[in-house]
Every structure is written in C-alpha cells, then in structure tokens.
Write a protein that holds these residues in place. Sequence first.
Motif, PDB file in Angstrom:
ATOM      1  N   LYS A   1      -5.606 -31.272  17.512  1.00  0.00           N
ATOM      2  CA  LYS A   1      -4.507 -30.754  18.329  1.00  0.00           C
ATOM      3  C   LYS A   1      -3.469 -30.035  17.483  1.00  0.00           C
ATOM      4  N   ALA A   2      -3.909 -29.501  16.345  1.00  0.00           N
ATOM      5  CA  ALA A   2      -3.004 -28.807  15.431  1.00  0.00           C
ATOM      6  C   ALA A   2      -3.368 -27.336  15.311  1.00  0.00           C
ATOM      7  N   ARG A   3      -2.353 -26.537  15.075  1.00  0.00           N
ATOM      8  CA  ARG A   3      -2.545 -25.105  14.846  1.00  0.00           C
ATOM      9  C   ARG A   3      -1.574 -24.654  13.760  1.00  0.00           C
ATOM     10  N   GLU A   4      -2.096 -23.915  12.784  1.00  0.00           N
ATOM     11  CA  GLU A   4      -1.273 -23.377  11.710  1.00  0.00           C
ATOM     12  C   GLU A   4      -1.219 -21.857  11.834  1.00  0.00           C
ATOM     13  N   TYR A   5      -0.053 -21.289  11.526  1.00  0.00           N
ATOM     14  CA  TYR A   5       0.095 -19.842  11.539  1.00  0.00           C
ATOM     15  C   TYR A   5       0.569 -19.385  10.170  1.00  0.00           C
TER      16      TYR A   5
ATOM     17  N   ALA B   1       0.695 -32.014  20.497  1.00  0.00           N
ATOM     18  CA  ALA B   1       0.351 -30.868  19.663  1.00  0.00           C
ATOM     19  C   ALA B   1       1.179 -30.862  18.383  1.00  0.00           C
ATOM     20  N   VAL B   2       0.609 -30.243  17.363  1.00  0.00           N
ATOM     21  CA  VAL B   2       1.295 -30.032  16.087  1.00  0.00           C
ATOM     22  C   VAL B   2       1.157 -28.546  15.763  1.00  0.00           C
ATOM     23  N   VAL B   3       2.281 -27.863  15.590  1.00  0.00           N
ATOM     24  CA  VAL B   3       2.258 -26.419  15.333  1.00  0.00           C
ATOM     25  C   VAL B   3       3.174 -26.112  14.147  1.00  0.00           C
ATOM     26  N   VAL B   4       2.617 -25.508  13.109  1.00  0.00           N
ATOM     27  CA  VAL B   4       3.421 -25.191  11.925  1.00  0.00           C
ATOM     28  C   VAL B   4       3.257 -23.724  11.540  1.00  0.00           C
ATOM     29  N   PHE B   5       4.255 -23.223  10.823  1.00  0.00           N
ATOM     30  CA  PHE B   5       4.291 -21.826  10.419  1.00  0.00           C
ATOM     31  C   PHE B   5       4.580 -21.740   8.921  1.00  0.00           C
ATOM     32  N   GLY B   6       3.804 -20.940   8.206  1.00  0.00           N
ATOM     33  CA  GLY B   6       4.029 -20.774   6.772  1.00  0.00           C
ATOM     34  C   GLY B   6       3.917 -22.073   6.011  1.00  0.00           C
TER      35      GLY B   6
ATOM     36  N   GLY C   1       6.518 -29.834  14.913  1.00  0.00           N
ATOM     37  CA  GLY C   1       6.378 -28.538  14.265  1.00  0.00           C
ATOM     38  C   GLY C   1       7.323 -28.356  13.109  1.00  0.00           C
ATOM     39  N   GLY C   2       7.060 -27.323  12.337  1.00  0.00           N
ATOM     40  CA  GLY C   2       7.920 -27.017  11.210  1.00  0.00           C
ATOM     41  C   GLY C   2       7.594 -25.654  10.635  1.00  0.00           C
ATOM     42  N   TYR C   3       8.548 -25.143   9.888  1.00  0.00           N
ATOM     43  CA  TYR C   3       8.413 -23.828   9.262  1.00  0.00           C
ATOM     44  C   TYR C   3       8.691 -23.956   7.776  1.00  0.00           C
ATOM     45  N   SER C   4       7.806 -23.412   6.936  1.00  0.00           N
ATOM     46  CA  SER C   4       7.988 -23.407   5.492  1.00  0.00           C
ATOM     47  C   SER C   4       8.101 -24.851   4.964  1.00  0.00           C
ATOM     48  N   GLN C   5       9.196 -25.210   4.313  1.00  0.00           N
ATOM     49  CA  GLN C   5       9.332 -26.593   3.864  1.00  0.00           C
ATOM     50  C   GLN C   5       9.290 -27.551   5.057  1.00  0.00           C
ATOM     51  N   GLY C   6       9.715 -27.068   6.215  1.00  0.00           N
ATOM     52  CA  GLY C   6       9.642 -27.874   7.423  1.00  0.00           C
ATOM     53  C   GLY C   6       8.208 -28.180   7.823  1.00  0.00           C
ATOM     54  N   ALA C   7       7.285 -27.298   7.474  1.00  0.00           N
ATOM     55  CA  ALA C   7       5.874 -27.573   7.718  1.00  0.00           C
ATOM     56  C   ALA C   7       5.410 -28.717   6.817  1.00  0.00           C
ATOM     57  N   SER C   8       5.928 -28.753   5.590  1.00  0.00           N
ATOM     58  CA  SER C   8       5.619 -29.865   4.687  1.00  0.00           C
ATOM     59  C   SER C   8       6.173 -31.170   5.234  1.00  0.00           C
TER      60      SER C   8
ATOM     61  N   HIS D   1       6.988 -13.767   5.122  1.00  0.00           N
ATOM     62  CA  HIS D   1       7.346 -15.164   5.402  1.00  0.00           C
ATOM     63  C   HIS D   1       8.445 -15.267   6.457  1.00  0.00           C
ATOM     64  N   LEU D   2       9.090 -14.160   6.764  1.00  0.00           N
ATOM     65  CA  LEU D   2      10.207 -14.175   7.704  1.00  0.00           C
ATOM     66  C   LEU D   2       9.849 -13.583   9.061  1.00  0.00           C
ATOM     67  N   THR D   3       8.558 -13.360   9.306  1.00  0.00           N
ATOM     68  CA  THR D   3       8.162 -12.586  10.492  1.00  0.00           C
ATOM     69  C   THR D   3       7.557 -13.398  11.628  1.00  0.00           C
ATOM     70  N   TYR D   4       7.583 -14.721  11.549  1.00  0.00           N
ATOM     71  CA  TYR D   4       6.836 -15.503  12.542  1.00  0.00           C
ATOM     72  C   TYR D   4       7.341 -15.330  13.972  1.00  0.00           C
ATOM     73  N   ALA D   5       8.639 -15.166  14.152  1.00  0.00           N
ATOM     74  CA  ALA D   5       9.161 -14.943  15.498  1.00  0.00           C
ATOM     75  C   ALA D   5       8.927 -13.509  15.940  1.00  0.00           C
ATOM     76  N   SER D   6       9.201 -12.549  15.071  1.00  0.00           N
ATOM     77  CA  SER D   6       9.083 -11.139  15.441  1.00  0.00           C
ATOM     78  C   SER D   6       7.640 -10.695  15.620  1.00  0.00           C
ATOM     79  N   SER D   7       6.698 -11.373  14.972  1.00  0.00           N
ATOM     80  CA  SER D   7       5.284 -10.987  15.060  1.00  0.00           C
ATOM     81  C   SER D   7       4.591 -11.562  16.286  1.00  0.00           C
ATOM     82  N   GLY D   8       5.279 -12.444  17.005  1.00  0.00           N
ATOM     83  CA  GLY D   8       4.675 -13.053  18.180  1.00  0.00           C
ATOM     84  C   GLY D   8       3.953 -14.358  17.912  1.00  0.00           C
ATOM     85  N   MET D   9       3.961 -14.809  16.658  1.00  0.00           N
ATOM     86  CA  MET D   9       3.241 -16.039  16.341  1.00  0.00           C
ATOM     87  C   MET D   9       3.896 -17.272  16.950  1.00  0.00           C
TER      88      MET D   9
END
Length: 221
Positions: A177-181, A152-157, A117-124, A198-206
Amino acid sequence: MVLKNGTLITFLAMAAGVAGGVSGCPGSGSTPTTPTGCADVEVVFARGSGELPGLGITGGPFVSSLKANLPGKTVTSYAVNYAADIAQTSAGAGATDMTRHVTSVAAKCPNTDFVLGGYSQGASVTDIAIGIPTLLGRGETIPTNLAPRVAAVVVFGNPLALYGQHIPTASKLYGSKAREYCALGDPVCAGGVNGAAHLTYASSGMTTQGAVFAAGKVTGT
C-alpha cells in the motif's frame, strides 16, 4: 551520505533557501475534525529539510488533493513535529512523533484510517516510523497491530533510494500500500544532478498522482 556531485546535506541546504521561504501550516497542521473529534481519514505528513513547521510545499498540495479525491469523507491532517534540520539528524525524532501521534489518535478514534507521507527528510521519517532501518536516524515505530489502520503510505524524494531500497519491496507490512515518487534527475532519490528537480513534486502533478493512489487505497478501489 555522499553523492557524486557533492553531499546531500549541501544540496538540501541550498534547497532550503527556496523551501524555507514557503509558509507551512501553523502549529500542528491539524485541520478541524468532525463533531465527535474523529475523522474518517487522518493524514500524517512530515515536511522536508529546512521547511517551516507545517505540511510544507509538498504535503500541503498532497493533502488538498486527497481531500478532493475523497468526497463524502472527513479528512484531517497532522504535520509531524520535528526539526527537519539541514544536518539530517532529526528524522529519528520525527519518526517518534509520527508514531506517537498515530498511536494516540488510533486509541481515541477506532474508525479512523491513516495515510502516512513525507517529503525528502520527511520521507526518511516515514521510513523509520514504518520500521525500515536507515542511516538517517532511529526512532519509535508504529505498532504492528496498527498496520491495518494505515490505508496508504506516499512519499516524495525519498533518500532511501540512494541505498538501493524502496518501501514497496523493503516493507512486508506496508509495501503493498505504498507509493514512492522521485523526479527525474533528483539527487536526493535518483542520484541525479538536477537540484531543481527536488522542488517540483507539487508543480509536476506528482502530489495529485499520490493523492489519487492514496484515495484508492482508502476506498478500496
């Protein structure tokens, strides 16, 4: 990469003022393993641009939720070791670190499954590691023979969306087996103008939703 309302680099520089102030996990981000040194599941996660070393503001909650959704299984985590620079030049190096870590653990622990998994540049970072070309760098990719070990592969932003691509359709090996949020209005993945999104992935429940998805892939449910 230029957005309608400015550059991605400019936006991420602003976002880093918030994200960078949140402490990540120290060191590699690894958590204690079983006595044999091998866990049932290893989460390998890459933080976003400007965040302190560790799992970051999105990866931390994601890992915690995944552990809660896999009772009876040992779950460890590794924070990808890369610069996560605002200039968006370090994703390739991050992919190489992600690849080498997965390869190393897979060799030592034949029964360990992985969640990437990764977030933002981490998704890249994640995109590159699973073999999807991007304009944000080049790095080593996970050997195809290890693809079955990635549950599984899970990325955000994920900035990949700005090129009109998404992991589920861009990767034959990992797409199923991938999911993008992507938060509504997020300029990094939705071409929107709401930088705060872009800063709401944890607070939004994603992150919780992503963990439920990943747990289902791990258990086959």
